[in-house]
Design a protein around this motif. Structure first.
Motif, PDB file in Angstrom:
ATOM      1  N   GLU A   1       1.034  -1.286   0.014  1.00 49.70           N
ATOM      2  CA  GLU A   1      -0.040  -0.039  -0.022  1.00 49.70           C
ATOM      3  C   GLU A   1       0.925   1.272   0.025  1.00 49.70           C
ATOM      4  OE1 GLU A   1      -3.047   2.250   2.975  1.00 49.70           O
ATOM      5  OE2 GLU A   1      -2.946   0.173   3.014  1.00 49.70           O
ATOM      6  N   PHE A   2       1.822   1.133   0.815  1.00 57.34           N
ATOM      7  CA  PHE A   2       2.703   2.551   1.020  1.00 57.34           C
ATOM      8  C   PHE A   2       3.651   2.485  -0.285  1.00 57.34           C
ATOM      9  CE2 PHE A   2       0.788   2.972   5.027  1.00 57.34           C
ATOM     10  CZ  PHE A   2       0.326   4.147   5.297  1.00 57.34           C
ATOM     11  N   ALA A   3       4.137   1.403  -0.663  1.00 59.34           N
ATOM     12  CA  ALA A   3       4.947   1.538  -1.879  1.00 59.34           C
ATOM     13  C   ALA A   3       4.327   2.040  -2.999  1.00 59.34           C
ATOM     14  CB  ALA A   3       5.445   0.171  -2.276  1.00 59.34           C
ATOM     15  N   GLU A   4       2.969   1.920  -3.420  1.00 56.83           N
ATOM     16  CA  GLU A   4       2.161   2.466  -4.461  1.00 56.83           C
ATOM     17  C   GLU A   4       2.100   4.084  -4.145  1.00 56.83           C
ATOM     18  OE1 GLU A   4       1.184   1.159  -7.197  1.00 56.83           O
ATOM     19  OE2 GLU A   4       2.480  -0.383  -6.520  1.00 56.83           O
ATOM     20  N   ILE A   5       1.916   4.329  -2.885  1.00 49.93           N
ATOM     21  CA  ILE A   5       1.833   5.577  -2.380  1.00 49.93           C
ATOM     22  C   ILE A   5       3.025   6.458  -3.013  1.00 49.93           C
ATOM     23  CG2 ILE A   5       1.593   7.454  -0.826  1.00 49.93           C
ATOM     24  CD1 ILE A   5      -0.454   5.327   0.954  1.00 49.93           C
ATOM     25  N   ALA A   6       4.321   5.780  -2.469  1.00 49.18           N
ATOM     26  CA  ALA A   6       5.492   6.396  -2.726  1.00 49.18           C
ATOM     27  C   ALA A   6       5.795   6.437  -4.113  1.00 49.18           C
ATOM     28  CB  ALA A   6       6.765   5.406  -1.872  1.00 49.18           C
ATOM     29  N   LYS A   7       5.332   5.496  -4.829  1.00 51.75           N
ATOM     30  CA  LYS A   7       5.699   5.466  -6.328  1.00 51.75           C
ATOM     31  C   LYS A   7       5.113   6.528  -7.159  1.00 51.75           C
ATOM     32  CE  LYS A   7       5.198   0.948  -6.951  1.00 51.75           C
ATOM     33  NZ  LYS A   7       5.086  -0.555  -7.399  1.00 51.75           N
ATOM     34  N   LYS A   8       3.835   6.965  -6.559  1.00 53.08           N
ATOM     35  CA  LYS A   8       2.982   8.143  -7.034  1.00 53.08           C
ATOM     36  C   LYS A   8       3.651   9.414  -6.912  1.00 53.08           C
ATOM     37  CE  LYS A   8      -1.594   5.823  -6.656  1.00 53.08           C
ATOM     38  NZ  LYS A   8      -2.688   5.764  -6.121  1.00 53.08           N
ATOM     39  N   ILE A   9       4.570   9.501  -5.721  1.00 51.45           N
ATOM     40  CA  ILE A   9       5.352  10.714  -5.405  1.00 51.45           C
ATOM     41  C   ILE A   9       6.696  10.577  -6.227  1.00 51.45           C
ATOM     42  CG2 ILE A   9       6.787  11.817  -3.644  1.00 51.45           C
ATOM     43  CD1 ILE A   9       4.424  10.528  -1.543  1.00 51.45           C
ATOM     44  N   CYS A  10       7.253   9.693  -6.297  1.00 48.91           N
ATOM     45  CA  CYS A  10       8.602   9.527  -7.135  1.00 48.91           C
ATOM     46  C   CYS A  10       8.710   8.181  -7.623  1.00 48.91           C
ATOM     47  CB  CYS A  10       9.757   9.909  -6.323  1.00 48.91           C
ATOM     48  SG  CYS A  10      11.321   9.941  -7.350  1.00 48.91           S
TER      49      CYS A  10
ATOM     50  N   PHE B   1      10.671   7.224  -9.782  1.00 48.02           N
ATOM     51  CA  PHE B   1      12.052   6.918 -10.096  1.00 48.02           C
ATOM     52  C   PHE B   1      13.237   6.619  -9.034  1.00 48.02           C
ATOM     53  CE2 PHE B   1      10.326   9.568 -13.568  1.00 48.02           C
ATOM     54  CZ  PHE B   1      10.399   8.643 -14.578  1.00 48.02           C
ATOM     55  N   ASP B   2      12.460   6.293  -7.892  1.00 41.19           N
ATOM     56  CA  ASP B   2      13.263   5.934  -6.811  1.00 41.19           C
ATOM     57  C   ASP B   2      13.667   4.616  -6.570  1.00 41.19           C
ATOM     58  OD1 ASP B   2      14.383   5.541  -4.178  1.00 41.19           O
ATOM     59  OD2 ASP B   2      13.019   7.008  -3.273  1.00 41.19           O
ATOM     60  N   PRO B   3      14.753   4.089  -6.749  1.00 39.62           N
ATOM     61  CA  PRO B   3      14.988   2.744  -6.963  1.00 39.62           C
ATOM     62  C   PRO B   3      14.739   2.013  -5.735  1.00 39.62           C
ATOM     63  CG  PRO B   3      17.020   3.726  -6.830  1.00 39.62           C
ATOM     64  CD  PRO B   3      15.801   4.852  -7.098  1.00 39.62           C
ATOM     65  N   GLU B   4      14.796   2.623  -4.480  1.00 38.67           N
ATOM     66  CA  GLU B   4      14.777   2.104  -3.273  1.00 38.67           C
ATOM     67  C   GLU B   4      13.375   1.676  -2.962  1.00 38.67           C
ATOM     68  OE1 GLU B   4      16.906   3.103   0.739  1.00 38.67           O
ATOM     69  OE2 GLU B   4      16.413   5.023  -0.227  1.00 38.67           O
ATOM     70  N   ILE B   5      12.468   2.328  -3.483  1.00 41.88           N
ATOM     71  CA  ILE B   5      11.289   1.851  -3.110  1.00 41.88           C
ATOM     72  C   ILE B   5      10.569   0.488  -3.785  1.00 41.88           C
ATOM     73  CG2 ILE B   5       9.749   3.433  -4.977  1.00 41.88           C
ATOM     74  CD1 ILE B   5       8.683   2.256  -1.364  1.00 41.88           C
ATOM     75  N   HIS B   6      11.133   0.376  -5.343  1.00 43.40           N
ATOM     76  CA  HIS B   6      11.139  -0.736  -6.018  1.00 43.40           C
ATOM     77  C   HIS B   6      11.686  -1.984  -5.269  1.00 43.40           C
ATOM     78  CE1 HIS B   6       9.122   1.355  -9.360  1.00 43.40           C
ATOM     79  NE2 HIS B   6      10.022   2.268  -9.147  1.00 43.40           N
ATOM     80  N   PHE B   7      12.766  -1.946  -4.852  1.00 38.07           N
ATOM     81  CA  PHE B   7      13.493  -2.888  -4.076  1.00 38.07           C
ATOM     82  C   PHE B   7      12.944  -3.191  -2.866  1.00 38.07           C
ATOM     83  CE2 PHE B   7      17.086  -4.398  -1.327  1.00 38.07           C
ATOM     84  CZ  PHE B   7      17.738  -5.515  -2.245  1.00 38.07           C
ATOM     85  N   ILE B   8      12.354  -2.311  -2.179  1.00 35.76           N
ATOM     86  CA  ILE B   8      11.702  -2.732  -0.849  1.00 35.76           C
ATOM     87  C   ILE B   8      10.623  -3.455  -1.213  1.00 35.76           C
ATOM     88  CG2 ILE B   8      10.160  -1.796   0.997  1.00 35.76           C
ATOM     89  CD1 ILE B   8      12.110   0.688   0.994  1.00 35.76           C
ATOM     90  N   GLU B   9       9.847  -3.110  -2.245  1.00 36.79           N
ATOM     91  CA  GLU B   9       8.976  -3.875  -2.902  1.00 36.79           C
ATOM     92  C   GLU B   9       9.154  -5.358  -2.917  1.00 36.79           C
ATOM     93  OE1 GLU B   9       4.383  -3.005  -4.267  1.00 36.79           O
ATOM     94  OE2 GLU B   9       6.260  -2.084  -5.710  1.00 36.79           O
TER      95      GLU B   9
END
Length: 204
Positions: free
Chosen positions: A141-150, A152-160
């Motif tokens: 849920e919060f990964a999707e929110i983070a991706k809507k903000i940015c 192009f942040d590799p960390e959030i894709h890796f966390i997911e």
């Protein structure tokens, strides 16, 4: 003797002997640390009494007072600074969960929009902490929110990707890793996970 006292206080803190740590910190005029110890022992009022004694609050104490307002469900005029949020948000959320102060952790998570006004990475911080503790649905849920903000942040894709891997959802993990490497082709942890997935036989 003072340094030995402080070392012992830190030992007590790290071993979750918060009341003992608080007393030693108080005796050494370390009011932020004393208030934080009181808070983690579950004594919200005690933390407030200690932190309110600080005449010129440092950024850490200022952050602690904001958290107390969050826990008291007060409205806010001014939020924390960018670096305050970056330095303290994950620490507090992680320690609240570690010490089973789940209502307080929920209060921080539910206030994410307030904190995001100061630092747009807050949804990613939440996802990272929740990933560590295994709360997979909320991570996504919060990964999707983070991706809507940015996006192009590799960390959030890796966390997911790590979370999908823990859920044994290997194809989704592989897709998330590919997204990570699109943004950061030399991101070594992602390269390592991609090779592992490709060699595992689990990825279709």
């Amino acid at each position: 003797m003072r340094n030995a006292d402080i070392d012992f206080a830190r030992f007590c803190f790290e071993n979750r002997q918060y009341e003992k740590a608080k007393e030693i910190f108080l005796n050494n005029d370390m009011l932020y640390e004393a208030g934080f110890s009181s808070l983690l022992s579950g004594n919200q009022k005690g933390a407030k009494l200690i932190w309110k004694e600080v005449k010129d609050p440092c950024p850490a104490t200022g952050w602690g007072l904001i958290i107390l307002d969050i826990l008291d469900e007060k409205s806010f005029v001014k939020g924390p600074g960018y670096f305050q949020t970056r330095a303290f948000f994950e620490v507090y959320l992680n320690l609240f969960i570690e010490n089973k102060l789940y209502d307080w952790a929920d209060s921080m998570i539910e206030s994410y929009k307030f904190f995001t006004r100061s630092n747009c990475e807050v949804p990613k911080f939440i996802a990272r902490v929740l990933s560590f503790w295994g709360y997979a649905p909320l991570v996504h849920e919060f990964a999707e929110i983070a991706k809507k903000i940015c996006v192009f942040d590799p960390e959030i894709h890796f966390i997911e990707a790590e979370t999908f891997l823990a859920e044994e959802k290997y194809n989704q993990a592989y897709d998330a890793i590919k997204e990570t490497l699109k943004v950061a082709p030399n991101y070594f942890p992602a390269m390592k996970m991609k090779a592992m997935l490709e060699n595992s036989g689990f990825v279709l």
